[in-house]
Design a protein around this motif. Structure first.
Motif, PDB file in Angstrom:
ATOM      1  N   MET A   1      24.966  23.979  45.158  1.00 39.27           N
ATOM      2  CA  MET A   1      23.570  24.414  45.109  1.00 39.27           C
ATOM      3  C   MET A   1      22.930  24.333  46.497  1.00 39.27           C
ATOM      4  O   MET A   1      22.302  25.274  46.961  1.00 39.27           O
ATOM      5  N   ILE A   5      21.154  27.187  48.948  1.00 43.92           N
ATOM      6  CA  ILE A   5      19.782  27.071  49.459  1.00 43.92           C
ATOM      7  C   ILE A   5      19.793  27.154  50.986  1.00 43.92           C
ATOM      8  O   ILE A   5      18.982  27.856  51.597  1.00 43.92           O
ATOM      9  N   ARG A  38       7.902  28.299  37.765  1.00 45.76           N
ATOM     10  CA  ARG A  38       8.422  27.132  37.046  1.00 45.76           C
ATOM     11  C   ARG A  38       9.356  26.301  37.905  1.00 45.76           C
ATOM     12  O   ARG A  38       9.406  25.093  37.799  1.00 45.76           O
ATOM     13  N   ALA A  39      10.127  26.988  38.758  1.00 47.73           N
ATOM     14  CA  ALA A  39      11.075  26.265  39.600  1.00 47.73           C
ATOM     15  C   ALA A  39      10.418  25.758  40.881  1.00 47.73           C
ATOM     16  O   ALA A  39      11.042  25.054  41.657  1.00 47.73           O
ATOM     17  N   GLY A  40       9.153  26.136  41.108  1.00 49.05           N
ATOM     18  CA  GLY A  40       8.473  25.719  42.335  1.00 49.05           C
ATOM     19  C   GLY A  40       9.056  26.394  43.563  1.00 49.05           C
ATOM     20  O   GLY A  40       9.032  25.835  44.655  1.00 49.05           O
ATOM     21  N   LEU A  41       9.588  27.621  43.398  1.00 49.63           N
ATOM     22  CA  LEU A  41      10.269  28.286  44.522  1.00 49.63           C
ATOM     23  C   LEU A  41       9.345  28.589  45.696  1.00 49.63           C
ATOM     24  O   LEU A  41       9.734  28.464  46.845  1.00 49.63           O
ATOM     25  N   ASP A  43       6.856  27.019  46.893  1.00 50.01           N
ATOM     26  CA  ASP A  43       6.616  25.871  47.766  1.00 50.01           C
ATOM     27  C   ASP A  43       7.865  25.447  48.524  1.00 50.01           C
ATOM     28  O   ASP A  43       7.782  24.726  49.503  1.00 50.01           O
ATOM     29  N   SER A  44       9.037  25.865  48.040  1.00 52.66           N
ATOM     30  CA  SER A  44      10.251  25.357  48.670  1.00 52.66           C
ATOM     31  C   SER A  44      10.695  26.229  49.852  1.00 52.66           C
ATOM     32  O   SER A  44      11.527  25.819  50.637  1.00 52.66           O
ATOM     33  N   GLU A 215      17.617  32.874  36.562  1.00 53.90           N
ATOM     34  CA  GLU A 215      17.878  31.503  36.977  1.00 53.90           C
ATOM     35  C   GLU A 215      17.372  31.341  38.410  1.00 53.90           C
ATOM     36  O   GLU A 215      17.588  32.230  39.249  1.00 53.90           O
ATOM     37  N   ILE A 220      17.231  32.747  44.363  1.00 51.45           N
ATOM     38  CA  ILE A 220      17.485  32.290  45.738  1.00 51.45           C
ATOM     39  C   ILE A 220      18.587  33.145  46.382  1.00 51.45           C
ATOM     40  O   ILE A 220      18.464  33.581  47.538  1.00 51.45           O
ATOM     41  N   TYR A 352       0.957  26.752  37.007  1.00 49.63           N
ATOM     42  CA  TYR A 352       1.957  26.018  37.775  1.00 49.63           C
ATOM     43  C   TYR A 352       1.565  25.741  39.220  1.00 49.63           C
ATOM     44  O   TYR A 352       2.271  25.034  39.917  1.00 49.63           O
ATOM     45  N   GLY A 353       0.458  26.343  39.679  1.00 50.20           N
ATOM     46  CA  GLY A 353       0.086  26.198  41.082  1.00 50.20           C
ATOM     47  C   GLY A 353      -0.230  24.745  41.427  1.00 50.20           C
ATOM     48  O   GLY A 353      -0.618  23.966  40.564  1.00 50.20           O
ATOM     49  N   ARG A 354      -0.097  24.398  42.683  1.00 52.83           N
ATOM     50  CA  ARG A 354      -0.246  22.997  43.056  1.00 52.83           C
ATOM     51  C   ARG A 354      -1.685  22.491  42.963  1.00 52.83           C
ATOM     52  O   ARG A 354      -1.936  21.359  42.623  1.00 52.83           O
TER      53      ARG A 354
END
Lengths: 360, 337
Positions: A1, A5, A38-41, A43-44, A215, A220, A352-354
Motif C-alpha cells: 500500500m 501511495i 470517506r477515505a480522507g484522500l 487531505d492526504s 476502492e 490513488i 466528512y470535511g475537517r
C-alpha cells in the motif's frame, strides 16, 4: 500500500514540475466523490493536487425546471410519483416532495421494476417514474418501458432525465475558463459504455481520462496514472479497473438503451443546455413519455438565489466558498441539490470535511 | 424543525430524532432524571438504586436472519439496562397486534422472546395486549420495559470520561442494519449476513466485575450506529474521540452490502454490541474479559478519547488520512428495530 501511495506522490511531484502550477483533476461520479471523502484522500495529497467534484450525481445535475415539474405533477390527484429516495428532499420553488408525503401519492422505489408493480396496484392512477441517473440506471428504465409495452400496461409514464457522461465532459472542457487537467472516469458507467468511449475526448482536448473503481487504493493508482501522463505529456485513455471495464462496454445494455431511447438536448444544472446529452423516449414509445402525455410545464430556470451548486458542479468553487454552506444549507436543511444527495459534493464536504464553516 | 409533520427521519436515531426529543418531548415532560437522556433512568428507592427503561419495537420484517422481533424486544431492553451498569431483573411486554396476524406467527415470536428471556435469566412479569383494525398497525408492534439493580461496582457516567481513555467495541459493526436492509421488499439480495441481535448483559457485567470504576461509560450503538453513539459521547464531554478504521471489526459481507447500497458502515445499526470507554491502564484487561464473554469474541480497541477544543469524532482512515465522523441524519433505515 505504502509503495503505491509513494508512487502517486512521485508522479504528482513530476506533473507539478512539468505544468509549473497546481494540478486539477475532476471526478464525474458521485460514488467517487463519497469514496474520496470517506477515505480522507483530499487531505492526504499535497496542496499541489486539487480534486474537483464534477457533475457526477444524478440528483445534483437535475435542473430546476425538472424538479419543479415533478413537484407540480405530485400535486395532481390523478398522479402517483415513483422516485428514487434522494430526489424527495430536493427543494423546488414550491417546496419538496418530502413535504408532500402525507398526500400518499409519493412512492420511493429501490429499482425501476418496482414501478410496474405500483402501476398494477393502482390501475386508476398515472404512475410517473422520475427516471434519473447516468448510463448505469438507463438500461433498467429501458427494460420497464419495453415490459410495459409487452404487458400492455397503459398507466406508466417515464419522465426521463437520464444523462450521458461524455457530452458533459465535452461541455466542461469546451468552456474557455475551465481549469481541468484530467478526468477520473467513473467505474460503473464505464462498465456500460466501455473505456473507448473516452477516446474522442482525449483526441480533441489532449486531456488524460483514467477509469477507476471505488476502492481508495484504486483511486490513488488512477491519480498516479493521470499525473504520469501529465508529466510525460502523453494524454491517453487508461483503466486501473481492468477486471470490470473493457474497451467496448456492455453491448447488451447499450442495445436496450438504444432501442428505447434517442439522444436529445437537455438541461444540466450549472452547465445549461447540452446537445445530445439527455436520453428521450423514442417516438414508438411516446405513449409512455410523461413529457408528451402529461402536459408538463417545463421552465428551465436558474438556481435559487444564493445557491451556488451550479458553480460547484463545474469545479469553479469548493462548497465552503458558497455563503450558504453550513449556515442556511446543511444536511438537515438542504437548499441546493448538492447538499441533498448523499453523493453530492456539498453533502460529502459537510459530512466528512475537517471543519464546518459557521457564520459569525 | 422542517415542516409541521413527523417524518420517518425523526425516528432514525440521528439529528432529527434528537431535535424531536429536545423540542417536543422534553418540553412536555422534562425533569431532572429524564433530561439526562441516558439509556436507562436511575431511581433511588430506599437503599437500592434501580435502573428503569422502556423501548418500542417496530422492525420490518418480523423475522430476519439472526433473529426476530420477539428476541429483539427482549435483548433491546436488557441491553439498555446492562449498559447503564445494572443487572436486569424483570421485564414487561405490551403487544399491539394488527387484526389478521396469524396466531401461529405470534406464537413463534413469543416463544422466541421467552427463550431469550430464559437464557438471560430474566422474566416477563407483566404485560398488555391490544388489537387494532387491519391497516392501523403493521402486523405486530412490541413495547418492553425493564427494571434492573445497579451493580455495586458500577460507576458510569459521561462526566467520568477523560482524555486518554480507550474505546472498545464488542464486535463487528453494522450487521443488524445491513441484514434488515438486505431482506427488505424490493431490495432482496442474497447474502450470508446475519443480524447481531443479542444480549450484551454478560459483557457489561463481566467488565464491571473485573475493571470496576475503570469502566467509565457504556452504550449500545443501535440506530445511527457507532457514528451516533460516539457523537453523543463527545457532545456530553469536552473531549474529542479518534478511532482507527484499521481496527474496527467489520464482517466482509456486511461491508460489501453497505458499499453496494452506498451506506457508511459507521452509521448502520447494531443490536448486540456495546461501546465501552475504559481507562487506558485497564484497556487490555477489559478487552480480554470482553473476548471471553458471550457475544464478545470479536471485541477490539478501536480508538481513544483525546483532548481537544472541539468535540468531534475523527476517523483515521485505512490510508492513514483523517476525516470527521458526523452524527448521521437518520433517514436511511426506517423501522430497523
Amino acid at each position: 500500500m505504502l509503495e503505491r501511495i509513494n508512487r502517486a506522490y512521485t508522479q504528482i511531484a513530476r506533473a507539478t514540475k512539468t505544468l509549473g502550477r497546481k494540478i486539477n483533476i475532476m471526478e464525474v461520479c458521485g460514488t467517487h466523490t463519497v469514496s474520496i471523502f470517506r477515505a480522507g484522500l483530499r487531505d492526504s495529497f499535497p496542496d499541489s493536487l486539487k480534486l474537483l467534484s464534477g457533475p457526477g450525481c444524478p440528483v445534483c445535475i437535475s435542473d430546476h425546471g425538472y424538479i419543479d415539474a415533478i413537484i407540480s405533477l405530485s400535486d395532481r390527484s390523478d398522479c402517483i410519483i415513483a422516485t428514487y429516495g434522494d430526489m424527495i428532499r430536493v427543494p423546488g420553488r414550491k417546496g419538496s416532495l418530502e413535504q408532500r408525503t402525507k398526500q400518499g401519492n409519493i412512492k420511493i422505489v429501490l429499482s425501476a421494476e418496482d414501478v410496474l408493480k405500483i402501476a398494477k396496484q393502482h390501475p386508476d392512477k398515472k404512475i410517473v417514474f422520475v427516471a434519473v441517473g447516468f448510463e448505469t440506471t438507463a438500461p433498467a428504465t429501458a427494460v420497464i418501458v419495453r415490459e410495459a409495452k409487452q404487458q400492455n400496461i397503459k398507466n406508466v409514464f417515464v419522465f426521463s432525465n437520464h444523462k450521458t457522461v461524455i457530452p458533459a465532459i465535452n461541455a466542461l472542457l469546451s468552456e474557455v475558463n475551465n481549469n481541468i487537467d484530467a478526468f477520473l472516469c467513473p467505474g460503473h458507467v464505464s462498465v456500460i459504455i466501455g473505456s473507448n468511449a473516452y477516446l474522442p475526448i482525449v483526441e480533441k482536448f489532449k486531456k488524460p481520462c483514467v477509469v477507476a473503481g471505488f476502492e481508495p487504493m484504486q483511486i490513488i493508482d488512477a491519480i498516479s496514472e493521470i499525473c504520469k501522463q501529465l508529466a510525460d505529456n502523453t494524454p491517453a485513455v487508461a483503466s486501473v479497473y481492468p477486471a470490470a471495464v473493457n474497451e467496448q462496454g456492455n453491448k447488451t445494455a447499450q442495445k436496450i438503451v438504444s432501442e428505447v431511447f434517442d439522444e436529445g438536448d437537455g438541461y444540466w444544472r450549472g452547465l445549461g443546455l447540452i446537445a445530445q446529452s439527455t436520453l428521450k423516449l423514442k417516438n414508438e414509445f411516446s405513449e409512455y413519455d410523461a413529457e408528451k402525455q402529461l402536459n408538463i410545464e417545463f421552465i428551465p430556470e436558474e438556481d435559487l438565489t444564493g445557491c451556488r451548486c451550479g458553480e460547484v458542479l463545474c469545479g469553479l468553487i469548493d462548497p465552503p466558498q458558497c455563503a450558504m454552506f453550513g449556515n442556511e444549507c446543511t444536511s438537515d436543511t438542504p437548499v441546493g441539490p448538492c447538499m441533498v444527495s448523499s453523493e453530492g459534493a456539498c453533502s460529502a464536504w459537510f459530512k466528512y470535511g475537517r471543519r464546518r464553516r459557521r457564520r459569525q | 424543525m422542517s415542516g409541521e409533520i413527523v417524518l420517518l427521519a425523526h425516528g432514525g436515531g440521528g439529528r432529527m430524532t434528537d431535535e424531536l426529543i429536545r423540542n417536543v418531548i422534553l418540553s412536555a415532560f422534562g425533569n431532572f432524571t429524564l433530561n439526562k437522556l441516558t439509556d436507562a433512568a436511575e431511581i433511588q428507592i430506599g437503599q437500592n438504586s434501580i435502573s428503569f427503561t422502556t423501548d418500542g419495537f417496530v422492525v420490518k420484517p418480523l423475522f430476519f436472519n439472526g433473529g426476530d422481533i420477539g428476541k429483539l424486544a427482549i435483548c433491546g431492553t436488557i441491553n439498555d439496562l446492562a449498559v447503564s451498569g445494572a443487572k436486569p431483573i424483570a421485564l414487561s411486554m405490551s403487544l399491539i397486534i394488527e387484526e389478521g396476524l396469524e396466531i401461529e406467527i405470534l406464537r413463534q415470536l413469543l416463544n422466541s422472546a421467552a427463550k431469550t428471556a430464559k437464557e438471560e435469566n430474566v422474566e416477563v412479569v407483566c404485560g398488555d395486549t391490544k388489537v387494532v383494525e387491519a391497516g392501523a398497525a403493521d402486523k405486530l408492534f412490541i413495547n418492553t420495559s425493564g427494571i434492573g439493580l445497579k451493580l455495586p461496582k458500577a460507576n458510569i457516567g459521561f462526566e467520568r470520561i477523560q482524555p486518554g481513555d480507550k474505546i472498545i467495541i464488542s464486535g463487528t459493526i453494522g450487521d443488524h442494519g445491513m441484514t434488515i436492509m438486505s431482506q427488505r421488499e424490493g431490495m432482496k439480495f442474497d447474502t450470508d449476513i446475519q443480524s447481531d441481535c443479542g444480549s450484551v448483559a454478560h459483557i457489561c457485567a463481566n467488565v464491571i466485575e473485573v475493571c470496576g470504576e475503570d469502566i467509565k461509560f457504556m452504550r449500545d450503538p443501535t440506530r445511527g450506529g457507532l457514528a451516533a453513539a460516539l457523537n453523543e459521547i463527545v457532545r456530553q464531554t469536552s473531549s474529542a474521540i479518534e478511532i482507527d478504521e484499521e481496527y474496527i471489526p467489520v464482517n466482509p459481507s456486511t461491508k460489501a452490502a453497505a458499499e453496494m447500497l452506498g451506506f457508511d458502515i459507521l452509521d448502520i445499526a447494531n443490536e448486540g454490541k456495546v461501546v465501552i470507554i475504559v481507562s487506558s491502564d485497564k484497556a487490555e484487561k477489559c478487552l480480554s474479559v470482553c473476548r471471553q464473554s458471550k457475544n464478545g469474541k470479536n471485541a477490539a480497541i478501536i480508538g481513544q478519547v483525546v483532548k481537544s477544543d472541539e468535540p468531534i469524532v475523527e476517523l483515521i482512515t485505512k490510508i492513514k488520512s483523517r476525516r470527521i465522523v458526523q452524527m448521521p441524519y437518520g433517514r436511511e433505515l426506517p423501522r430497523i428495530c
